[in-house]
Design an enzyme around this catalytic site. Structure first.
Site, PDB file in Angstrom:
ATOM      1  N   GLN A 116       0.787  -1.248   0.000  1.00 21.10           N
ATOM      2  CA  GLN A 116       0.000   0.000   0.000  1.00 21.10           C
ATOM      3  C   GLN A 116       0.818   1.298   0.000  1.00 21.10           C
ATOM      4  O   GLN A 116       0.510   2.230  -0.733  1.00 21.10           O
ATOM      5  CB  GLN A 116      -0.945   0.024   1.209  1.00 21.10           C
ATOM      6  CG  GLN A 116      -1.844   1.235   1.208  1.00 21.10           C
ATOM      7  CD  GLN A 116      -2.759   1.383   2.403  1.00 21.10           C
ATOM      8  OE1 GLN A 116      -3.276   2.450   2.635  1.00 21.10           O
ATOM      9  NE2 GLN A 116      -2.981   0.343   3.161  1.00 21.10           N
ATOM     10  N   GLY A 136      -8.337  22.400  21.604  1.00 21.12           N
ATOM     11  CA  GLY A 136      -8.647  23.250  22.754  1.00 21.12           C
ATOM     12  C   GLY A 136     -10.103  23.648  22.849  1.00 21.12           C
ATOM     13  O   GLY A 136     -10.549  24.147  23.879  1.00 21.12           O
ATOM     14  N   ASP A 187       0.617   3.839   5.977  1.00 14.77           N
ATOM     15  CA  ASP A 187       0.876   3.497   4.573  1.00 14.77           C
ATOM     16  C   ASP A 187       0.579   4.666   3.642  1.00 14.77           C
ATOM     17  O   ASP A 187       1.474   5.240   3.032  1.00 14.77           O
ATOM     18  CB  ASP A 187       0.005   2.306   4.166  1.00 14.77           C
ATOM     19  CG  ASP A 187       0.583   0.996   4.651  1.00 14.77           C
ATOM     20  OD1 ASP A 187       1.788   0.946   4.921  1.00 14.77           O
ATOM     21  OD2 ASP A 187      -0.173   0.020   4.768  1.00 14.77           O
ATOM     22  N   ARG A 199       7.098  -9.004 -10.148  1.00 18.15           N
ATOM     23  CA  ARG A 199       7.731 -10.317 -10.271  1.00 18.15           C
ATOM     24  C   ARG A 199       6.938 -11.196 -11.243  1.00 18.15           C
ATOM     25  O   ARG A 199       5.711 -11.320 -11.115  1.00 18.15           O
ATOM     26  CB  ARG A 199       7.768 -10.977  -8.893  1.00 18.15           C
ATOM     27  CG  ARG A 199       9.002 -11.845  -8.786  1.00 18.15           C
ATOM     28  CD  ARG A 199       9.310 -12.378  -7.463  1.00 18.15           C
ATOM     29  NE  ARG A 199       8.658 -11.775  -6.317  1.00 18.15           N
ATOM     30  CZ  ARG A 199       8.829 -12.261  -5.106  1.00 18.15           C
ATOM     31  NH1 ARG A 199       9.614 -13.296  -4.935  1.00 18.15           N
ATOM     32  NH2 ARG A 199       8.245 -11.718  -4.084  1.00 18.15           N
ATOM     33  N   ALA A 247      11.626  -4.381   1.660  1.00 15.24           N
ATOM     34  CA  ALA A 247      12.203  -4.520   3.001  1.00 15.24           C
ATOM     35  C   ALA A 247      13.624  -3.942   2.966  1.00 15.24           C
ATOM     36  O   ALA A 247      14.275  -3.931   1.910  1.00 15.24           O
ATOM     37  CB  ALA A 247      12.224  -5.986   3.375  1.00 15.24           C
ATOM     38  N   TYR A 301       4.502  -2.894   8.870  1.00 17.03           N
ATOM     39  CA  TYR A 301       3.170  -2.739   8.272  1.00 17.03           C
ATOM     40  C   TYR A 301       2.427  -1.603   8.971  1.00 17.03           C
ATOM     41  O   TYR A 301       2.822  -1.140  10.049  1.00 17.03           O
ATOM     42  CB  TYR A 301       2.381  -4.041   8.407  1.00 17.03           C
ATOM     43  CG  TYR A 301       2.913  -5.147   7.512  1.00 17.03           C
ATOM     44  CD1 TYR A 301       2.551  -5.207   6.167  1.00 17.03           C
ATOM     45  CD2 TYR A 301       3.791  -6.095   8.003  1.00 17.03           C
ATOM     46  CE1 TYR A 301       3.047  -6.204   5.347  1.00 17.03           C
ATOM     47  CE2 TYR A 301       4.295  -7.098   7.184  1.00 17.03           C
ATOM     48  CZ  TYR A 301       3.912  -7.147   5.848  1.00 17.03           C
ATOM     49  OH  TYR A 301       4.403  -8.124   5.032  1.00 17.03           O
ATOM     50  N   GLU A 302       1.323  -1.217   8.350  1.00 15.14           N
ATOM     51  CA  GLU A 302       0.510  -0.085   8.803  1.00 15.14           C
ATOM     52  C   GLU A 302       0.391   0.062  10.327  1.00 15.14           C
ATOM     53  O   GLU A 302       0.771   1.076  10.904  1.00 15.14           O
ATOM     54  CB  GLU A 302      -0.897  -0.233   8.191  1.00 15.14           C
ATOM     55  CG  GLU A 302      -1.946   0.717   8.707  1.00 15.14           C
ATOM     56  CD  GLU A 302      -1.681   2.158   8.296  1.00 15.14           C
ATOM     57  OE1 GLU A 302      -1.379   2.394   7.128  1.00 15.14           O
ATOM     58  OE2 GLU A 302      -1.782   3.054   9.150  1.00 15.14           O
TER      59      GLU A 302
END
Ligand code: CAO
Length: 419
Positions: A16, A247, A167, A37, A97, A137-138
């Site tokens: 994502q 506030g 993500d 791939r 990664a 991950y997220e």
């Protein structure tokens, strides 16, 4: 003409975070070439499948306005083609990664050597430091970025939010970095590396809570409901339920039909400037002058009582009636809209924020279009590509392969099953 027309993006993203970034670039007019791939593609194609055999909504809703090339980047022929793509493209975006690109043989140093003008943009879970090698991950990002510890109710556990701030939020940050780097390249002629860590992006979006952390050192956070309830503060920013972050006291209140409809609620803010109007609208005009109710500090210890009374009124109205009544008085309210209500909102379709997209495998579906509108660069949302749909087109038109060379590439297996 589109804003990013002529810009070629080598899209090495998946899942994502990265795809949201390259989708935006595509909407702004860049030619986005998604490298996948062979035979597998982005894992999301086959995740949360609702139409058997078709790309999932997970994939299609994140990959509009892109072309797809199948390419094994670990194979020698694949590496040769990838090198050519790096030479041709202005931007490379990846969210593998940590270390994956280096292991393929495409470190930032090598990429720069291949094309000194390229902007290389990366998303990782964490920036440099002790967690730099982690896959993320997220929800991990929401937790590590400070969002979860400050979301939810005081007496409950930390909560993650449905908004994908880890993500899609990081994708947005990265996109801004890329466009900024392209702008700088106009002057220097050089590309550069753009990095966005998911933890950092979540923290950026949660910065008001770091503000409160530092205010806490000076005393209790008086605008938090907790203060009015006489509950002591600990040493870190607490979860504040549905208190507004700025506030001005605000809460989510029940509306007519809440017993059956889980979204029959409204957000209701009582700003100082409209307090008297709130008193009139809910039928408590004496509160305008009643001791202990007149000024915002007076009311801090009575917020539960005040909101309970306002809720007694909102429960007699639908969430839309509350809006119709309050808007003319500038009383800030907002209906809690369900995804069903949003997906049927003609106004959102009219602005292109929601679009209907037609897909050869799954038919028509609804997606979120470009939420950023440019007056001189219109967006036409086109469907996501099928896996490898443009492999041949990219090899021939973008990279100029032909004849025996093209035949050899196709028969090598590095580019999947080319039709
Ligand atoms: N050809 C050949 N190999 C390919 C390829 C291609 N076209 N595309 C990917 N690969 C390989 C990678 O090189 C990697 O191989 P190695 O492990 O041998 O180096 C392998 O596929 C898997 O890549 P990955 O580790 O990135 O994928 P994963 O599913 O294991 O992890 C994720 C997914 C998202 C956790 C990880 O990519 C990550 O941490 N990314 C950065 C943070 C991020 O973006 N997270 C958000 C994800 S959305 O919730």
């Amino acid at each position: 003409m589109k804003a990013l027309e002529g810009i070629k993006v080598l899209d090495f993203t998946h899942v994502q975070s990265g795809p949201t970034c390259t989708q935006l670039l595509g909407w702004f007019g860049a030619d986005v070439i998604k490298v996948e791939r062979p035979g597998v593609g982005d894992a999301t194609r086959k995740q949360l499948v609702d139409v058997p055999g078709a790309d999932s909504l997970y994939f299609t809703m994140l990959n509009h306005n892109k072309r797809s090339i199948e390419l094994n980047s670990k194979d020698s022929v694949g590496k040769k083609i990838l090198t050519r793509l790096i030479q041709e493209c202005d931007v490379l975006v990846e969210n593998f990664a940590p270390g994956a690109l280096d292991r393929m043989g495409f470190s930032w140093e090598n990429i720069q050597e291949i094309n000194p003008r390229i902007v290389m943009a990366s998303i990782k879970g964490f920036g440099p430091g002790k967690y730099q090698d982690c896959k993320v991950y997220e929800n991990v990002a929401q937790c590590a970025g400070g969002s979860a510890s400050t979301t939810g109710f005081r007496d409950g556990p930390p909560l993650v939010t449905g908004a994908q701030i880890g993500d899609s939020g990081t994708g947005l940050h990265l996109c801004l970095g890329i466009v900024t780097a392209l702008f700088q390249r106009e002057k220097t002629g050089r590309g550069q590396k753009v990095s966005a860590a998911m933890q950092d992006s979540v923290l950026n979006l949660t910065r008001v809570k770091l503000r409160d952390q530092q205010r806490l050192d000076k005393g209790p956070l008086t605008e938090y409901s907790q203060f009015g309830e006489g509950v002591e503060f600990g040493d870190s920013t607490p979860r504040a339920g549905n208190d507004s972050g700025g506030g001005q006291p605000g809460r989510i209140l029940k509306c007519k039909g809440w017993e059956q409809d889980p979204n029959a609620y409204t957000y209701f803010i009582i700003q100082a400037a409209i307090w008297k109007k709130v008193c009139d609208v809910i039928g408590e005009p004496e509160w305008k002058t009643k001791e202990g109710f007149v000024s915002p500090p007076d009311r801090l210890d009575k917020l539960n009582e005040v909101f309970a009374r306002i809720e007694k009124w909102t429960m007699t109205k639908t969430k839309f009636e509350v809006m119709e009544i309050c808007n003319p008085h500038d009383i800030p309210v907002g209906p809690i809209l369900s995804m069903k209500e949003i997906s049927e909102d003609e106004g959102l379709f009219a602005t292109g924020t929601l679009v209907k997209v037609s897909h050869p495998e799954r038919g028509e579906y609804i997606s979120v279009g470009n939420p950023i509108k440019l007056s001189d660069s219109s967006v036409e949302v086109t469907r996501s590509p099928l896996l490898g749909e443009h492999t041949k087109e990219i090899l021939t038109e973008v990279l100029g392969y032909s004849g025996d060379e093209l035949t050899d590439i196709i028969s090598s297996g590095a580019v999947g099953d080319v039709k």
